[in-house]
Design a protein around this motif. Structure first.
Motif, PDB file in Angstrom:
ATOM      1  N   PRO A   1      -3.112   3.845  -0.757  1.00  0.00           N
ATOM      2  CA  PRO A   1      -2.905   3.049  -1.982  1.00  0.00           C
ATOM      3  C   PRO A   1      -4.176   2.336  -2.438  1.00  0.00           C
ATOM      4  CG  PRO A   1      -1.084   2.721  -0.471  1.00  0.00           C
ATOM      5  CD  PRO A   1      -2.095   3.546   0.260  1.00  0.00           C
ATOM      6  N   LEU A   2      -4.981   1.852  -1.474  1.00  0.00           N
ATOM      7  CA  LEU A   2      -6.237   1.195  -1.837  1.00  0.00           C
ATOM      8  C   LEU A   2      -7.234   2.222  -2.364  1.00  0.00           C
ATOM      9  CD1 LEU A   2      -6.699  -1.272   1.158  1.00  0.00           C
ATOM     10  CD2 LEU A   2      -5.771  -1.737  -1.100  1.00  0.00           C
ATOM     11  N   ASP A   3      -7.234   3.414  -1.767  1.00  0.00           N
ATOM     12  CA  ASP A   3      -8.123   4.487  -2.254  1.00  0.00           C
ATOM     13  C   ASP A   3      -7.784   4.820  -3.701  1.00  0.00           C
ATOM     14  OD1 ASP A   3      -9.093   4.562   0.294  1.00  0.00           O
ATOM     15  OD2 ASP A   3      -7.943   6.331   0.904  1.00  0.00           O
ATOM     16  N   ILE A   4      -6.487   4.873  -3.998  1.00  0.00           N
ATOM     17  CA  ILE A   4      -6.063   5.263  -5.341  1.00  0.00           C
ATOM     18  C   ILE A   4      -6.606   4.291  -6.378  1.00  0.00           C
ATOM     19  CG2 ILE A   4      -4.039   5.429  -6.853  1.00  0.00           C
ATOM     20  CD1 ILE A   4      -2.512   6.554  -4.410  1.00  0.00           C
ATOM     21  N   PHE A   5      -6.591   2.999  -6.035  1.00  0.00           N
ATOM     22  CA  PHE A   5      -7.098   2.022  -6.994  1.00  0.00           C
ATOM     23  C   PHE A   5      -8.534   1.618  -6.686  1.00  0.00           C
ATOM     24  CE2 PHE A   5      -2.525   1.681  -7.497  1.00  0.00           C
ATOM     25  CZ  PHE A   5      -2.427   1.714  -8.866  1.00  0.00           C
ATOM     26  N   ALA A   6      -9.162   2.359  -5.746  1.00  0.00           N
ATOM     27  CA  ALA A   6     -10.576   2.171  -5.419  1.00  0.00           C
ATOM     28  C   ALA A   6     -10.920   0.698  -5.210  1.00  0.00           C
ATOM     29  CB  ALA A   6     -11.465   2.781  -6.503  1.00  0.00           C
ATOM     30  N   GLU A   7     -10.152   0.061  -4.321  1.00  0.00           N
ATOM     31  CA  GLU A   7     -10.409  -1.353  -4.048  1.00  0.00           C
ATOM     32  C   GLU A   7     -11.371  -1.499  -2.876  1.00  0.00           C
ATOM     33  OE1 GLU A   7      -7.071  -3.812  -3.445  1.00  0.00           O
ATOM     34  OE2 GLU A   7      -6.269  -3.510  -5.455  1.00  0.00           O
ATOM     35  N   GLY A   8     -12.471  -2.188  -3.071  1.00  0.00           N
ATOM     36  CA  GLY A   8     -13.395  -2.492  -1.984  1.00  0.00           C
ATOM     37  C   GLY A   8     -14.091  -1.260  -1.426  1.00  0.00           C
ATOM     38  N   THR A   9     -14.817  -1.463  -0.334  1.00  0.00           N
ATOM     39  CA  THR A   9     -15.514  -0.344   0.300  1.00  0.00           C
ATOM     40  C   THR A   9     -14.553   0.381   1.220  1.00  0.00           C
ATOM     41  OG1 THR A   9     -16.169  -1.682   2.178  1.00  0.00           O
ATOM     42  CG2 THR A   9     -17.658  -1.671   0.286  1.00  0.00           C
TER      43      THR A   9
ATOM     44  N   THR B   1       9.540  17.903  -4.293  1.00  0.00           N
ATOM     45  CA  THR B   1      10.777  17.135  -4.161  1.00  0.00           C
ATOM     46  C   THR B   1      10.757  16.260  -2.908  1.00  0.00           C
ATOM     47  OG1 THR B   1      11.889  18.840  -2.890  1.00  0.00           O
ATOM     48  CG2 THR B   1      12.054  18.993  -5.280  1.00  0.00           C
ATOM     49  N   GLU B   2       9.730  16.416  -2.053  1.00  0.00           N
ATOM     50  CA  GLU B   2       9.669  15.631  -0.819  1.00  0.00           C
ATOM     51  C   GLU B   2       9.482  14.150  -1.149  1.00  0.00           C
ATOM     52  OE1 GLU B   2       9.693  16.715   2.385  1.00  0.00           O
ATOM     53  OE2 GLU B   2       9.825  18.862   1.978  1.00  0.00           O
ATOM     54  N   THR B   3      10.021  13.307  -0.286  1.00  0.00           N
ATOM     55  CA  THR B   3       9.932  11.870  -0.541  1.00  0.00           C
ATOM     56  C   THR B   3       8.485  11.395  -0.557  1.00  0.00           C
ATOM     57  OG1 THR B   3      11.955  11.758   0.735  1.00  0.00           O
ATOM     58  CG2 THR B   3      10.976   9.688   0.092  1.00  0.00           C
ATOM     59  N   TYR B   4       7.625  11.994   0.297  1.00  0.00           N
ATOM     60  CA  TYR B   4       6.263  11.467   0.350  1.00  0.00           C
ATOM     61  C   TYR B   4       5.524  11.705  -0.962  1.00  0.00           C
ATOM     62  CZ  TYR B   4       4.331  16.154   1.383  1.00  0.00           C
ATOM     63  OH  TYR B   4       3.969  17.478   1.328  1.00  0.00           O
ATOM     64  N   VAL B   5       5.881  12.775  -1.679  1.00  0.00           N
ATOM     65  CA  VAL B   5       5.259  13.004  -2.984  1.00  0.00           C
ATOM     66  C   VAL B   5       5.756  11.964  -3.990  1.00  0.00           C
ATOM     67  CG1 VAL B   5       5.028  14.621  -4.885  1.00  0.00           C
ATOM     68  CG2 VAL B   5       4.886  15.439  -2.536  1.00  0.00           C
ATOM     69  N   GLN B   6       7.064  11.659  -3.922  1.00  0.00           N
ATOM     70  CA  GLN B   6       7.605  10.615  -4.803  1.00  0.00           C
ATOM     71  C   GLN B   6       6.957   9.268  -4.501  1.00  0.00           C
ATOM     72  OE1 GLN B   6      11.854  10.656  -4.508  1.00  0.00           O
ATOM     73  NE2 GLN B   6      11.966  12.842  -4.937  1.00  0.00           N
TER      74      GLN B   6
ATOM     75  N   ALA C   1      -2.250  13.424 -10.364  1.00  0.00           N
ATOM     76  CA  ALA C   1      -1.741  14.757 -10.028  1.00  0.00           C
ATOM     77  C   ALA C   1      -2.758  15.517  -9.177  1.00  0.00           C
ATOM     78  CB  ALA C   1      -1.419  15.531 -11.306  1.00  0.00           C
ATOM     79  N   TRP C   2      -4.060  15.301  -9.451  1.00  0.00           N
ATOM     80  CA  TRP C   2      -5.099  15.984  -8.661  1.00  0.00           C
ATOM     81  C   TRP C   2      -5.027  15.561  -7.204  1.00  0.00           C
ATOM     82  CZ3 TRP C   2      -7.515  20.101 -10.210  1.00  0.00           C
ATOM     83  CH2 TRP C   2      -7.705  20.313 -11.571  1.00  0.00           C
ATOM     84  N   ARG C   3      -4.878  14.248  -6.980  1.00  0.00           N
ATOM     85  CA  ARG C   3      -4.816  13.758  -5.609  1.00  0.00           C
ATOM     86  C   ARG C   3      -3.568  14.296  -4.914  1.00  0.00           C
ATOM     87  NH1 ARG C   3      -6.276   9.402  -2.268  1.00  0.00           N
ATOM     88  NH2 ARG C   3      -7.840   8.693  -3.739  1.00  0.00           N
TER      89      ARG C   3
ATOM     90  N   ARG D   1      -4.854  16.863  -2.230  1.00  0.00           N
ATOM     91  CA  ARG D   1      -5.004  16.239  -0.918  1.00  0.00           C
ATOM     92  C   ARG D   1      -3.725  16.245  -0.106  1.00  0.00           C
ATOM     93  NH1 ARG D   1      -9.023  11.199  -1.275  1.00  0.00           N
ATOM     94  NH2 ARG D   1     -10.576  12.108  -2.662  1.00  0.00           N
ATOM     95  N   HIS D   2      -2.605  16.459  -0.763  1.00  0.00           N
ATOM     96  CA  HIS D   2      -1.356  16.388   0.002  1.00  0.00           C
ATOM     97  C   HIS D   2      -0.581  17.698  -0.005  1.00  0.00           C
ATOM     98  CE1 HIS D   2      -1.540  12.071   0.834  1.00  0.00           C
ATOM     99  NE2 HIS D   2      -2.188  12.014  -0.308  1.00  0.00           N
TER     100      HIS D   2
END
Lengths: 342, 293
Positions: free
Chosen positions: A121-129, B184-189, B198-200, B204-205
């Motif tokens: 989640p932090l990577d997604i919002f690019a928070e901090g190092t 449909t997997e929960t981790y994607v939701q 969408a790229w990530r 990555r998953h």
């Protein structure tokens, strides 16, 4: 209810799902999952949402988070309408609105290490190092009671309870102001579920986020939510403070739900109102349900012990029933008398 | 409680890894050894080959291999132009394996990419891609390749590209299904609820999660790519002399089956061994990586 302006407010939410067509190219029937629901969650408040399977609990959760759009009505975040999904503001809102899912086994990517998933989640919002994010993830994992030895494991090496702790840690990484817990313990053992409930209560004390706890586990709801909304067939039938609701349920459905919880101690057993089979002469449940739907009556009428002619004709509205207890609202023409149970 | 769960889970994992290693069937080990011989032979063809594969020696035409009374100058005999079959086999293996590998990878990359695209919300693109998949599955692709080569002339890069395109539709179909079910997997939701792009989510998953299906399909698709290459070369439309491949050798040996059958049988046996080994290894990989099937 607290006086503060709500973080999240649902106004007249309706969501229906397309059903099958009766004949090719014919009109689709629709399944109404949620009808005319009004809810609000104040900052720091824990609202419980209870009801049987299929009553629309999870749909309301998804609508409140903005993962789904209502067909009519709207969800307000801090008084502003929930942005469209394509809107960058929607993505920024994800920091504030987070979710803990029912099934901890499916909620983690099986091919990523625990620490990486919590850091994400932090990577997604690019928070901090990068190092900073990792450190914060490690702190959060320790906070939810996991030992460093599991940080580098893959999810399949963890038990259900441990996975749910990871999911909670991941949801809290962005310090959300609102956390949806969608049946957080129903996939876990009773004892593990109790630990997770305690952890959630503990985290709520520390972080003070508002929560919506969707559950059908009344004892769990009773132990740590502030206010409860009871859902039946996609409608809120009763809403009250947790103490009021459990002490004096007004709606016959709420009464049945509470009475269905077994009490282990026979000396404390109370008179119960359990669902009784229909007398033979009475119309069948299915006939009543159709009647109720056609006539626009109460959806619960088919199963209600206090049913009268009015119930099949007119849908009861959710309203304050008792001037002494503002905020205790019930949708019933013939509610239980005050202080009926226990 | 938590500690014992860890320990037992770890134990379970190690024992699983050990048993899968120890219980590798004999046939699979034999297949792996066989593939290793051909791959190494092809890779080091330049060092191993005792003769120039193109050098003709008309005095030594149709010499028999060692096991039919020939001598060690030409271990597998010579062909109609007096070229050393052993040396030619090494270079032909390199060519056939190289073309098949490149072709399989081209097909896998195109198919995987289109499979991912077809799994997206856009109905038009996904409809077009799936229509192409059905069209390709319905066409006799070898005939299409024959027509293309006849029309555009034979060039090695064109041939490799055509061999690559031959297999894309299986990958596209497979990957689309896998991506749709992974979404449909929960981790994607959960990732969507956290605002992941969408790229990530896909890169990555979902991609790592469908990778094992991809590996299995590549290993199962490889033999048919070899067969496509060899059958086209056999017909004279694939690899052209002076280059050589197993199919080309098989084709040129066809004329001498009565007098010198080994010219055709040696590359034919090699094709047989490579494809059989690869199929066996692919089946084994599928059982190993995909316990669901």
């Amino acid at each position: 209810m607290t006086g503060a302006a709500p973080i999240l407010e649902a106004r007249n939410l309706c969501r229906r799902y397309p059903g099958p067509r009766r004949w090719p190219l014919g009109p689709r029937s629709h399944q109404h999952a949620v009808s005319a629901v009004n809810l609000s969650v104040a900052p720091g408040e824990i609202l419980g949402l209870i009801g049987e399977s299929g009553s629309g609990k999870s749909t309301i959760g998804r609508l409140m988070l903005g993962l789904e759009r209502p067909d009519t009505g709207q969800v307000l975040v801090d008084g502003h309408p929930m942005p469209q999904r394509a809107d960058p503001a929607w993505r920024q809102l994800r920091r504030q609105l987070q979710v803990v899912f029912q099934d901890p086994h499916g909620a983690l990517d099986p091919r990523k290490r625990i620490l990486d998933q919590v850091t994400e989640p932090l990577d997604i919002f690019a928070e901090g190092t990068a190092a900073d994010r990792q450190r914060r993830a490690q702190e959060m994992l320790a906070r939810v009671g996991l030992r460093p030895s599991v940080f580098t494991r893959f999810p399949n090496a963890l038990s259900g309870g441990q996975k749910q702790r990871v999911v909670i840690a991941r949801a809290l990484m962005l310090s959300p102001r609102f956390l949806l817990c969608d049946e957080p313990i129903s996939a876990l053992d009773v004892s593990v579920g109790a630990q997770i409930t305690a952890l959630l209560a503990d985290l709520h004390r520390d972080h003070g986020m508002a929560m919506l706890v969707v559950s059908h586990d009344l004892s769990m709801v009773r132990s740590f939510v502030h206010r409860v909304a009871v859902l039946f067939a996609g409608r809120v039938v009763e809403e009250a403070n947790v103490a009021t609701l459990f002490a004096a349920p007004r709606h016959p459905y709420t009464r049945m739900l509470i009475d269905a919880v077994p009490i282990a101690d026979p000396t404390r057993r109370r008179p119960r109102q359990l669902p009784t089979p229909m007398p033979p002469a009475a119309p069948s449940v299915a006939q009543l349900a159709i009647l109720g739907a056609v006539a626009g009556g109460c959806a619960f009428a088919a199963r209600c012990p206090h049913r009268q002619a009015l119930c099949l004709q007119k849908m009861p509205v959710l309203q304050d029933m008792d001037d002494a207890r503002p905020g205790h609202r019930t949708a019933c023409h013939f509610p239980n008398p005050k202080g009926a149970a226990q | 409680m938590a500690g014992s769960t860890h320990a037992s889970a770890m134990q379970r994992q190690t024992t699983m890894a050990e048993t899968s290693l120890r219980s590798t069937p004999f046939v699979v080990r034999l297949s792996l050894a066989c593939l290793a011989v051909f791959v190494l032979g092809g890779l080091f063809a330049g060092w191993i080959a005792p003769h120039d594969p193109a050098a003709q020696n008309l005095m030594q035409r149709l010499a028999p291999p060692v096991f039919l009374g020939g001598d060690w100058t030409y271990p597998l005999g010579t062909d109609a132009l007096g070229r050393d079959i052993f040396s030619r086999m090494l270079f032909a293996t390199r060519m056939s394996l190289g073309v098949a590998l490149l072709g399989t990878l081209i097909g896998a990359v195109i198919g995987t990419f289109l499979g991912f695209v077809a799994a997206q919300q856009n109905r038009v693109t996904s409809g077009v891609i799936m229509a192409l998949v059905d069209a390709q599955a319905a066409l006799p692709f070898q005939i299409l390749v024959l027509a293309a080569l006849a029309l555009f002339g034979n060039a090695l890069w064109l041939f490799v590209a055509l061999v690559g395109i031959a297999g894309w539709e299986t990958y596209a179909r497979l990957i689309r299904g896998a991506v749709l079910s992974a979404r449909t997997e929960t981790y994607v939701q959960a990732l969507e609820a956290t605002g992941a792009s969408a790229w990530r989510i896909h890169g990555r998953h979902i991609l790592p999660n469908v990778a094992n299906i991809l590996i299995i399909q590549i290993s199962l698709n490889f033999p048919s790519t070899i067969l496509l290459e060899t059958s086209l070369s056999f017909l004279g439309l694939g690899i052209q002399p002076p280059l050589t491949s197993l199919g080309e050798m098989l084709g040129s040996g066809r004329d001498h089956l009565l007098l010198a059958w080994w010219i055709a049988v040696v590359p034919g046996a090699a094709i047989f061994l490579i494809t059989l080994s690869m199929s066996l290894v692919g089946d084994w990989l599928r059982d190993l990586l995909d316990p669901d099937s």
